[in-house]
Write a protein that holds these residues in place. Structure first.
Motif, mmCIF file in Angstrom:
data_model
loop_
_atom_site.group_PDB
_atom_site.id
_atom_site.type_symbol
_atom_site.label_atom_id
_atom_site.label_comp_id
_atom_site.label_asym_id
_atom_site.label_seq_id
_atom_site.Cartn_x
_atom_site.Cartn_y
_atom_site.Cartn_z
ATOM 1 N N PRO A 196 -25.550 84.484 3.490
ATOM 2 C CA PRO A 196 -24.741 84.174 4.534
ATOM 3 C C PRO A 196 -24.513 82.634 4.639
ATOM 4 C CG PRO A 196 -26.816 85.126 5.099
ATOM 5 C CD PRO A 196 -26.647 85.460 3.793
ATOM 6 N N CYS A 197 -25.357 82.050 3.981
ATOM 7 C CA CYS A 197 -25.526 80.415 4.142
ATOM 8 C C CYS A 197 -24.009 80.088 3.094
ATOM 9 C CB CYS A 197 -26.625 79.921 3.251
ATOM 10 S SG CYS A 197 -26.796 78.161 3.051
ATOM 11 N N ALA A 198 -23.682 80.621 2.059
ATOM 12 C CA ALA A 198 -22.544 80.381 1.519
ATOM 13 C C ALA A 198 -21.278 80.500 1.967
ATOM 14 C CB ALA A 198 -22.833 80.967 0.070
ATOM 15 N N HIS A 240 -19.654 70.827 2.326
ATOM 16 C CA HIS A 240 -20.922 71.408 2.122
ATOM 17 C C HIS A 240 -20.984 72.763 3.029
ATOM 18 C CE1 HIS A 240 -21.815 69.882 6.113
ATOM 19 N NE2 HIS A 240 -21.423 68.816 5.745
ATOM 20 N N CYS A 241 -22.002 73.659 2.712
ATOM 21 C CA CYS A 241 -22.276 74.844 3.581
ATOM 22 C C CYS A 241 -22.863 74.498 4.990
ATOM 23 C CB CYS A 241 -22.898 75.860 2.805
ATOM 24 S SG CYS A 241 -24.659 75.478 2.857
ATOM 25 N N GLN A 242 -22.960 75.369 5.949
ATOM 26 C CA GLN A 242 -23.661 75.068 7.137
ATOM 27 C C GLN A 242 -24.882 74.366 7.204
ATOM 28 O OE1 GLN A 242 -23.062 78.608 9.427
ATOM 29 N NE2 GLN A 242 -22.183 77.597 11.341
ATOM 30 N N MET A 243 -25.666 74.764 6.293
ATOM 31 C CA MET A 243 -27.108 74.261 6.290
ATOM 32 C C MET A 243 -27.172 72.957 5.190
ATOM 33 S SD MET A 243 -29.178 77.699 6.767
ATOM 34 C CE MET A 243 -30.684 77.052 6.721
ATOM 35 N N GLN A 244 -26.080 72.727 4.848
ATOM 36 C CA GLN A 244 -26.061 71.807 3.668
ATOM 37 C C GLN A 244 -26.768 72.041 2.357
ATOM 38 O OE1 GLN A 244 -25.539 67.720 4.884
ATOM 39 N NE2 GLN A 244 -25.064 67.968 6.974
ATOM 40 N N MET A 245 -27.069 73.099 2.324
ATOM 41 C CA MET A 245 -27.714 73.467 0.888
ATOM 42 C C MET A 245 -26.788 73.288 -0.237
ATOM 43 S SD MET A 245 -29.702 76.307 2.863
ATOM 44 C CE MET A 245 -29.882 77.686 1.769
ATOM 45 N N TYR A 246 -25.775 73.874 0.044
ATOM 46 C CA TYR A 246 -24.639 73.723 -0.997
ATOM 47 C C TYR A 246 -24.142 72.469 -0.663
ATOM 48 C CZ TYR A 246 -24.498 78.629 -2.518
ATOM 49 O OH TYR A 246 -24.915 80.009 -3.040
HETATM 50 CU CU LIG Z 1 -26.521 76.780 3.245
#
Ligand SMILES: [Cu+2]
Length: 117
Positions: free
Chosen positions: A67-69, A104-110
């Motif tokens: 879901p993060c992506a 970026h994605c919501q959590m800035q992992m991507y």
């Molecule tokens: Cu993310």
């Protein structure tokens, strides 16, 4: 003992290289629209070069089910878009001034950047 120390130093050097020195290759935006694949924790390509007066669509293709992506954010352009799984999504990029625009994605992992010359 010495071998362990050497292994430790090599490991530290690798970590420094990976996090601070390694820059993924930038992808020049051509006449065709660029496709950015969202998969395995990265955008590919993650560095996009564009000219300042170009308008372009960037197509995002999300292959990662996490879901993060799902969310793509370009805060400086006030873009927040939901990416459906395995369905190409066009993101319109308006003409921009020179600079770096992070996405970026919501959590800035991507994470990725658009560089405007
Ligand atoms: Cu993310």
């Amino acid at each position: 003992m010495l071998i362990i120390n050497i292994a430790g130093v090599i490991l530290i050097a690798l970590i420094i290289w990976w996090f601070w020195l390694y820059k993924p290759q930038a992808e020049q935006m051509g006449d065709d629209d660029l496709v950015v694949v969202v998969e395995n924790g990265v955008y590919k390509p993650s560095h996009i070069l564009m000219d300042s007066n170009d308008t372009h669509d960037i197509t995002f293709l999300r292959k990662d089910a996490s879901p993060c992506a799902e969310t793509l954010m370009i805060p400086q352009l006030e873009i927040s878009e939901t990416l459906p799984l395995n369905k190409p999504t066009k993101i319109h990029i308006p003409p921009l001034g020179a600079g770096e625009y992070a996405f970026h994605c919501q959590m800035q992992m991507y994470k990725g950047t658009i560089s405007i010359k």
